[in-house]
Design a protein around this motif. Structure first.
Motif, PDB file in Angstrom:
ATOM      1  N   UNK A   5       3.004  -3.847  -5.939  1.00 26.22           N
ATOM      2  CA  UNK A   5       2.456  -2.494  -6.076  1.00 26.22           C
ATOM      3  C   UNK A   5       2.413  -2.074  -7.535  1.00 26.22           C
ATOM      4  N   UNK A   6       3.415  -2.451  -8.303  1.00 28.91           N
ATOM      5  CA  UNK A   6       3.405  -2.124  -9.733  1.00 28.91           C
ATOM      6  C   UNK A   6       2.263  -2.847 -10.445  1.00 28.91           C
ATOM      7  N   UNK A   7       1.979  -4.079 -10.026  1.00 23.23           N
ATOM      8  CA  UNK A   7       0.837  -4.799 -10.600  1.00 23.23           C
ATOM      9  C   UNK A   7      -0.471  -4.093 -10.262  1.00 23.23           C
ATOM     10  N   UNK A   8      -0.574  -3.581  -9.034  1.00 26.96           N
ATOM     11  CA  UNK A   8      -1.785  -2.876  -8.621  1.00 26.96           C
ATOM     12  C   UNK A   8      -1.975  -1.602  -9.426  1.00 26.96           C
ATOM     13  N   UNK A   9      -0.940  -0.809  -9.545  1.00 29.25           N
ATOM     14  CA  UNK A   9      -1.082   0.447 -10.274  1.00 29.25           C
ATOM     15  C   UNK A   9      -1.345   0.190 -11.767  1.00 29.25           C
ATOM     16  N   UNK A  10      -0.750  -0.866 -12.309  1.00 21.47           N
ATOM     17  CA  UNK A  10      -1.033  -1.197 -13.706  1.00 21.47           C
ATOM     18  C   UNK A  10      -2.485  -1.592 -13.888  1.00 21.47           C
ATOM     19  N   UNK A  11      -3.027  -2.357 -12.915  1.00 20.72           N
ATOM     20  CA  UNK A  11      -4.433  -2.764 -12.992  1.00 20.72           C
ATOM     21  C   UNK A  11      -5.344  -1.555 -12.894  1.00 20.72           C
ATOM     22  N   UNK A  12      -5.003  -0.623 -12.030  1.00 18.84           N
ATOM     23  CA  UNK A  12      -5.808   0.588 -11.890  1.00 18.84           C
ATOM     24  C   UNK A  12      -5.761   1.431 -13.152  1.00 18.84           C
ATOM     25  N   UNK A  34       7.786 -17.167   5.288  1.00 15.41           N
ATOM     26  CA  UNK A  34       6.612 -17.469   4.459  1.00 15.41           C
ATOM     27  C   UNK A  34       5.818 -16.207   4.108  1.00 15.41           C
ATOM     28  N   UNK A  35       6.459 -15.063   4.151  1.00 16.50           N
ATOM     29  CA  UNK A  35       5.792 -13.794   3.833  1.00 16.50           C
ATOM     30  C   UNK A  35       6.586 -13.016   2.791  1.00 16.50           C
ATOM     31  N   UNK A  36       5.945 -12.026   2.164  1.00 19.76           N
ATOM     32  CA  UNK A  36       6.629 -11.246   1.128  1.00 19.76           C
ATOM     33  C   UNK A  36       7.766 -10.411   1.689  1.00 19.76           C
ATOM     34  N   UNK A  37       8.815 -10.268   0.893  1.00 16.84           N
ATOM     35  CA  UNK A  37       9.879  -9.328   1.189  1.00 16.84           C
ATOM     36  C   UNK A  37       9.605  -8.009   0.464  1.00 16.84           C
ATOM     37  N   UNK A  38      10.482  -7.034   0.657  1.00 15.55           N
ATOM     38  CA  UNK A  38      10.217  -5.719   0.064  1.00 15.55           C
ATOM     39  C   UNK A  38      10.385  -5.718  -1.452  1.00 15.55           C
ATOM     40  N   UNK A  39      11.159  -6.649  -1.994  1.00 12.52           N
ATOM     41  CA  UNK A  39      11.208  -6.804  -3.457  1.00 12.52           C
ATOM     42  C   UNK A  39       9.832  -7.177  -3.982  1.00 12.52           C
ATOM     43  N   UNK A  40       9.181  -8.091  -3.250  1.00 16.68           N
ATOM     44  CA  UNK A  40       7.836  -8.514  -3.635  1.00 16.68           C
ATOM     45  C   UNK A  40       6.842  -7.377  -3.533  1.00 16.68           C
ATOM     46  N   UNK A  44       0.814  -1.214   0.000  1.00 19.13           N
ATOM     47  CA  UNK A  44       0.000   0.000   0.000  1.00 19.13           C
ATOM     48  C   UNK A  44       0.847   1.264   0.000  1.00 19.13           C
ATOM     49  N   UNK A  45       1.942   1.261   0.744  1.00 16.50           N
ATOM     50  CA  UNK A  45       2.795   2.450   0.767  1.00 16.50           C
ATOM     51  C   UNK A  45       3.440   2.698  -0.589  1.00 16.50           C
ATOM     52  N   UNK A  46       3.832   1.627  -1.268  1.00 18.39           N
ATOM     53  CA  UNK A  46       4.380   1.809  -2.617  1.00 18.39           C
ATOM     54  C   UNK A  46       3.306   2.312  -3.583  1.00 18.39           C
ATOM     55  N   UNK A  47       2.092   1.792  -3.447  1.00 17.13           N
ATOM     56  CA  UNK A  47       0.988   2.263  -4.297  1.00 17.13           C
ATOM     57  C   UNK A  47       0.710   3.738  -4.031  1.00 17.13           C
ATOM     58  N   UNK A  48       0.662   4.116  -2.753  1.00 15.10           N
ATOM     59  CA  UNK A  48       0.394   5.511  -2.400  1.00 15.10           C
ATOM     60  C   UNK A  48       1.489   6.437  -2.914  1.00 15.10           C
ATOM     61  N   UNK A  49       2.739   5.983  -2.850  1.00 15.68           N
ATOM     62  CA  UNK A  49       3.837   6.804  -3.348  1.00 15.68           C
ATOM     63  C   UNK A  49       3.729   7.039  -4.852  1.00 15.68           C
ATOM     64  N   UNK A  50       3.196   6.060  -5.569  1.00 13.62           N
ATOM     65  CA  UNK A  50       3.042   6.197  -7.014  1.00 13.62           C
ATOM     66  C   UNK A  50       1.817   7.027  -7.384  1.00 13.62           C
ATOM     67  N   UNK A  51       0.690   6.779  -6.709  1.00 10.61           N
ATOM     68  CA  UNK A  51      -0.565   7.436  -7.088  1.00 10.61           C
ATOM     69  C   UNK A  51      -0.769   8.776  -6.395  1.00 10.61           C
ATOM     70  N   UNK A  52      -0.129   8.973  -5.259  1.00  3.83           N
ATOM     71  CA  UNK A  52      -0.186  10.233  -4.505  1.00  3.83           C
ATOM     72  C   UNK A  52      -1.620  10.700  -4.251  1.00  3.83           C
TER      73      UNK A  52
END
Length: 285
Positions: A275-282, A264-270, A60-68
């Motif tokens: 987030x890029x997949x989310x913004x592309x979908x939007x 068993x959880x995502x790292x920051x690379x993930x 979410x933070x990466x998405x917010x940084x991109x979409x502002x």
């Protein structure tokens, strides 16, 4: 374009970020909801409710940084279940408010990843490691869950987990009728086949079954999203990033993580890639 730093204010477990100078006029309020898959990223950079393991490098933070957006509220919290969308969650030294508290009728964007803790994947897969020592060459976990001719995990997914996810999404749509809702499913923790030892203590014969269980769960998340007109982001469908992969391409960390996240959880690379997949979908919806 140079971006202004996000200004953060934490109040009662709700973290609100405002970026008024360069905000996208199309996105006023953005609310992030979900469990640890939504919350984590880099656990050396946490904020918000203590015990939620909420990272400034989560999706979410990466998405917010991109979409502002003009406002950004991150309610994600480790161990959250579908019940914690409307019921407060007790965590270490604090309480995370009901996550839906942040969803207002004028909310423009919502991202959500939820349901894994209802299925209780750690406890569900726990017996598989123990059973592995009894049958190194077979599929003891699959036989355990399908004894008697009924796939108990598949049954739970359809009759218990699917209705809970559906109820959450319907309630979310009622609370924010005009919002774009994005369901982000879980990245695949296992390959389709092959050995994952020592990243995970599952025998080779059980890997296809366990991969299939998560595949069905990921499909349920997207199917229920479509029913309420939400956008589905199929992270599970991106191959080659499971915890059996080497550092670099790996998105999900194994039992002994090489990145600052929980096993068993995502790292920051993930999280950055998701987030890029989310913004592309939007951008395409």
């Amino acid at each position: 374009m140079r971006r202004l730093p996000i200004m953060l204010a934490a109040v009662a477990g709700i973290v609100l970020a405002t970026v008024p100078a360069h905000a996208d006029p199309g996105i006023g309020r953005y609310v992030a909801l979900g469990d640890s898959y939504a919350a984590v990223g880099d656990l050396l950079d946490q904020y918000g409710t203590p015990g939620c393991f909420r990272s400034r490098k989560n999706v979410a933070n990466y998405v917010a940084a991109e979409l502002r957006p003009a406002e950004f509220v991150d309610m994600t919290c480790g161990d959250a279940t579908t019940a914690n969308m409307t019921v407060a969650q007790s965590v270490t030294l604090a309480v995370n408010p009901p996550q839906f508290d942040a969803v207002t009728p004028d909310t423009d964007l919502i991202t959500i990843s939820i349901g894994g803790n209802d299925l209780n994947l750690p406890n569900t897969f726990g017996p598989c490691g123990a059973l592995a020592v009894t049958d190194l060459d077979g599929n003891p976990c699959e036989r355990y869950y399908t004894a008697g001719g009924v796939d108990r995990l598949g049954d739970r997914l359809e009759n218990e987990i699917r209705p809970r996810i559906a109820a959450v999404l319907r309630a979310l749509r009622d609370r924010a009728p005009a919002a774009r809702i994005v369901m982000v499913n879980y990245a695949s923790p296992l390959p389709e086949s092959g050995s994952c030892y020592p990243a995970a203590s599952f025998v080779r014969g059980d890997v296809p079954y366990l991969h299939g269980v998560v595949a069905r769960f990921a499909a349920v998340q997207l199917e229920e999203a479509r029913w309420i007109g939400a956008i589905g982001v199929d992270v599970f469908g991106v191959p080659g990033h499971d915890m059996c992969q080497p550092v670099g391409p790996r998105w999900i960390e194994p039992l002994v993580p090489a990145a600052a996240t929980t096993p068993f959880h995502p790292n920051s690379t993930a999280t950055a890639a998701i987030a890029r997949l989310v913004t592309a979908a939007l951008n395409s919806n």
